[in-house]
Design an enzyme around this catalytic site. Structure first.
Site, short mmCIF file in Angstrom:
data_model
loop_
_atom_site.label_atom_id
_atom_site.label_comp_id
_atom_site.label_asym_id
_atom_site.label_seq_id
_atom_site.Cartn_x
_atom_site.Cartn_y
_atom_site.Cartn_z
N ASP A 136 25.73 -34.02 6.30
CA ASP A 136 25.30 -33.08 5.27
C ASP A 136 24.17 -32.80 5.63
O ASP A 136 23.34 -33.29 6.55
CB ASP A 136 25.16 -33.93 3.84
CG ASP A 136 24.82 -33.26 2.86
OD1 ASP A 136 25.28 -32.23 2.71
OD2 ASP A 136 23.96 -33.76 1.92
N ASP A 157 24.45 -37.89 0.99
CA ASP A 157 23.75 -38.41 0.13
C ASP A 157 24.18 -38.28 -1.61
O ASP A 157 23.74 -39.06 -2.34
CB ASP A 157 22.36 -38.08 -0.03
CG ASP A 157 22.13 -36.56 -0.18
OD1 ASP A 157 23.02 -35.94 -0.36
OD2 ASP A 157 20.99 -36.31 -0.15
N ASP A 198 29.95 -36.23 -1.61
CA ASP A 198 30.20 -36.44 -0.24
C ASP A 198 31.23 -37.74 -0.23
O ASP A 198 31.63 -38.34 0.77
CB ASP A 198 28.87 -36.96 0.62
CG ASP A 198 27.71 -35.88 0.58
OD1 ASP A 198 28.24 -34.72 1.08
OD2 ASP A 198 26.61 -35.94 0.41
#
Length: 910
Positions: free
Chosen positions: A331, A632, A636
């Site tokens: 990410d 986070d 996700d």
């Protein structure tokens, strides 16, 4: 509620149509109506996934073919009256089951973390009155009032907005707050661009709004992620798959050979009980009972080392998986970047300035472009003061940590002022704010009126350059030489680098002017300059990514942010093929084959949804990759769960992400992933050494028993078997485990990060390793059988009786096998090199393990209570000496085998 719009249409029609579709209004619905709707839609909660009971988890630990064989051996031993043997075998089953139970019991909380995103109360209109109700009681059609600081309770279509911004990073991954409005949006637009809606679990950062609830509970976007988590299956680690394959092979072999041994015993006139007993001994001998314990304990040692390097492992299997990782999907926000907006460039209309230091800390300098000379107050002082005054954020140092309150953009402006030693508290106390025009999402400006220390009234203005430029003085009346095209061009050039650009201006009013800002005041401003900011990449990430590339690991960025922002970060961090960016919308138009091909060639994916992230992980796995996924946010979580190893951020990560992950980075630092991969490869190397050490012992023991049943006579009605079941367990579980554990502490192999990852489809045990294990097994079995017969014949010659002679010969056979293990352990410290090459004393724990085993085995031989439990007998010193000489041969034989392989087969890897 008979004519409700489809879920994907709420944003694409007017809010009046939405209200009509839901039979709702700005006056709200009645309590009676709400109760009826509740029966249809259900409570606005995310249901907990029912966790398995502790008993079920414990029970599952015994659902293993190897355990079935041991359990059958236990029952048969007890049925035959061999109570002690049965109890010892059963104890092994219990020990392994408890180890597995402890390992697994902590997992399985993923869905529960989602509940932390649900606010407790919501302000709604009910029965024409404003009420505060539990968020769980919200139903479609409820009219909700929102203001800064509120956490959104359900998915809503906005009907009224005043300067409202919403932080949706938890859902979309976009770091900046999103400005909201009530405009109609195209049907096929993504979640991140639905500006006329707010979503459950997100946070209102500024302004206020009103909206009608359209979706609640499991039907919300957060709810869809909950559903994805329920249906997303975790994948087994490569080592787990390999070990399961080995276990199946061992089980089938044991059952087949056990039946064969039984039939051979019957054909050789064994009694039924003796034939069964022989099969039991073989099963106990051939099963590597200590292997699960060794893998668990060795992994736990790796976990401890990783914790020292800021990587917290939640599932032990993740330790080895890291070493096999071929792709890291990261990410962007909070992982590759700080998730803290930072001013990086200033421009005063004539000169650029670069800002050092990142994040919300005030440590850093403001330097003139391409030099080490610091900026002066005359050059940028007024620009920085204007940004700190036309600002509602605060930044304070508390207990050694910077605490920020307010919009991230405004916090960044406070931080850069602090780098110029401007304190917003002192500045604001001297420059009293008289009035303000809050940020307007349509006009894209904010203005504040202040009383200066000298008594003047000054307006400070900030906003988007295209909104500020029309309000400026023309160049003829400005003391700074500039023109609007110059400002526009500079702002555009900076924005193209992926940064957010704000322009600042000021205006001094007549002393008689009122203490309020009017529309007439918004003209003839004096241009102060531009501040440009971004969520900067972490300084150490670029080097970590380069290290991963050298280790044969591809790094991919998967973000919900804008493509241009993703490209800019990718270029800065050295991503391969960073110019090529694929969006989630483009992915959704691909078939499965095209999808798998795209993920091979593309390393940056932007504007992706949680479903897109999950599908990307699946496609990579379908291509044969071992995937690590970092993240986070809630968005996700499904991909974290599906990945071979999910890695969550410990500081900025949501509870959902942490619970879905296998590993948590305590410092939110991508650099720690590199360190974890190093440790993962070290753990795999050492686990392989432990497996290569343990399996030949079990195979050798099986050969010993099989040979005895096939060829040895029955003397005096007593089976001439070199070892009893409990003696086999002593070797397999006590001495083998104690000797193999020091291998987990071996140092990291040279150039561990300069070799390609182990491919998951390659067998754990290569042909050369299998050859070595067979060789070791034959040497161990041959030496043990020879010493057993040698000792038995000597004792029989002395005339001490069959029972005692067999007992002493069995004790010598056990001793020989233990000493074989001791010398073979030294060879197993490296699969490729001799002990001299890697350093005789580079791992002192090896010798501690050997000393411990020799001590407990001395007790096995000489202590009376051990003699009773394990049917052993004291040995003479001569027996120890002969056993040691024979066992030492294994060290010589394997050293020669290594030398031959290095000299003639150097290109063939283990």
């Amino acid at each position: 509620m008979d004519n409700i719009l489809q879920n994907n249409e709420w944003h694409s029609v007017s809010y009046n149509d939405v209200l009509e579709s839901l039979n709702a209004s700005s006056e709200g619905i009645s309590t009676t109506d709400a109760e009826k709707r509740m029966k249809i839609a259900g409570s606005n909660i995310l249901y907990r996934q029912t966790r398995e009971s502790a008993f079920k988890i414990l029970l599952r630990q015994f659902m293993n073919p190897l355990i079935y064989v041991l359990l059958a051996a236990t029952i048969l031993a007890i049925a035959m009256g061999k109570i002690t043997d049965g109890i010892v075998v059963f104890s092994v089953i219990i020990i392994n089951g408890v180890i597995g139970f402890i390992q697994e019991y902590q997992a399985g909380k993923t869905i529960q973390g989602l509940l932390q995103l649900m606010p407790e109360n919501a302000t709604v209109m009910r029965d024409g009155k404003q009420k505060n109700i539990p968020a769980a009681d919200l139903v479609p059609g409820d009219y909700v009032l929102l203001q800064a600081g509120d956490k959104v309770s359900a998915d809503m279509r906005l009907t009224f907005v005043k300067n409202m911004q919403c932080n949706e990073s938890v859902l979309t991954g976009e770091s900046l707050p999103v400005e909201k409005n009530t405009d109609i949006i195209a049907t096929n637009i993504g979640i991140a661009d639905r500006r006329n809606m707010v979503f459950s679990g997100t946070l209102i950062t500024s302004g206020k709004a009103e909206g009608v609830v359209v979706l609640t509970g499991i039907k919300t976007e957060i709810g869809k992620i909950s559903a994805l988590l329920k249906t997303t299956a975790s994948v087994k680690s490569p080592l787990t798959k390999s070990l399961e394959k080995i276990a199946r092979g061992i089980t089938l072999s044991i059952i087949s050979i056990g039946i064969l041994v039984f039939l051979i015993g019957i054909s050789r006139n064994y009694s039924l009980i003796d034939a069964i007993f022989s099969a039991i001994i073989l099963a106990v001998a051939a099963i590597p009972e200590g292997l699960p314990a060794v893998i668990t304990i060795a992994s736990a040692i790796g976990v401890k080392r990783m914790a020292n390097r800021q990587s917290i492992i939640r599932h032990l299997s993740a330790v080895e998986t890291l070493g096999s990782t071929t792709v890291i999907c990261s990410d962007k926000t909070g992982t590759l970047t700080l998730n803290e907006m930072t001013v990086q460039v200033l421009w005063n209309g004539a000169q650029k300035f670069n800002v050092t230091g990142v994040g919300i800390k005030t440590k850093g300098k403001i330097l003139k472009n391409d030099s080490d000379e610091e900026a002066t107050d005359d050059e940028i002082g007024e620009l920085l003061r204007a940004a700190a005054l036309c600002n509602d954020a605060t930044l304070q140092l508390k207990e050694g940590h910077w605490k920020a309150v307010g919009d991230p953009t405004e916090v960044a402006l406070i931080a850069v002022a602090g780098k110029f030693e401007i304190s917003e508290d002192e500045l604001r106390s001297k420059w009293q704010r008289l009035d303000e025009l809050p940020f307007d999402s349509e006009k894209k400006i904010m203005a504040t009126l202040h009383l200066s220390p000298s008594g003047e009234k000054v307006i400070y203005l900030k906003g988007a350059p295209e909104s500020v430029i029309p309000l400026l003085l023309n160049s003829d009346n400005s003391s700074i030489v500039f023109n609007t095209e110059l400002v526009r061009g500079e702002a555009l050039q900076i924005a193209e680098t992926g940064m957010r650009v704000l322009a600042f201006a000021s205006k001094t009013l007549d002393t008689e002017h009122s203490s309020h800002i009017t529309e007439d005041d918004l003209c003839d401003f004096y241009f102060l300059g531009i501040q440009a900011m971004s969520d900067p990449p972490r300084m150490e990430v670029k080097e970590a990514i380069e290290t991963c590339h050298n280790a044969g690991i591809t790094v991919k960025m998967i973000t919900g942010d804008h493509p241009s922002t993703a490209t800019a970060i990718g270029l800065q961090l050295g991503f391969k093929n960073a110019e090529r960016v694929i969006t989630g919308k483009e992915l959704q138009n691909l078939n499965a084959e095209e999808f798998q091909e795209v993920v091979k060639k593309t390393n940056i994916f932007a504007r992706v949804s949680p479903e897109d992230k999950l599908n990307l992980v699946k496609a990579l796995q379908a291509n044969g990759e071992v995937v690590a996924m970092t993240g986070d946010g809630v968005n996700d979580a499904p991909a974290l769960k599906r990945a071979d190893i999910g890695i969550a951020m410990g500081i900025s990560g949501t509870a959902v992400a942490k619970e879905a992950a296998d590993m948590i980075l305590a410092d939110d630092n991508f650099e720690s992933i590199k360190a974890a991969v190093e440790e993962g490869r070290r753990v795999f190397d050492n686990l392989l050494k432990s497996i290569v050490f343990l399996l030949p012992t079990s195979i050798g023991l099986g050969l010993v028993i099989f040979t005895a049943v096939l060829f040895f006579p029955t003397e005096g009605g007593i089976l001439l078997i070199p070892m009893q079941p409990v003696q086999v367990l002593w070797i397999n579980l006590i001495t083998a485990v104690a000797l193999s554990l020091p291998l987990a502490l071996e140092a990291m192999e040279p150039n561990v990060m300069n070799r390609l990852p182990r491919k998951p489809n390659i067998p754990l045990l290569s042909s050369l390793i299998i050859f070595r294990m067979v060789l070791v097994s034959l040497v161990m079995a041959g030496g043990t059988i020879g010493l057993f017969l040698w000792e038995y014949n000597i004792e029989m010659t002395r005339g001490i009786g069959h029972s005692q002679a067999i007992s002493e010969a069995q004790t010598m056979a056990v001793t020989a096998m233990v000493l074989f293990q001791v010398f073979y352990l030294i060879d197993c410290r490296s699969l490729h090199f001799s002990a001299n090459k890697i350093g005789l004393f580079s791992n002192p724990s090896i010798y501690i393990g050997i000393a411990a085993v020799l001590f407990v085995h001395t007790a096995f031989v000489y202590f009376p209570f051990m003699n009773r439990w394990f049917h052993s007998s004291p040995l003479k010193a001569e027996a120890w000496g002969v056993s040691a000489v024979v066992a030492f041969s294994i060290l010589i034989i394997i050293s020669i085998e290594k030398w031959i392989r290095r000299k003639f087969f150097n290109n063939i890897k283990m």
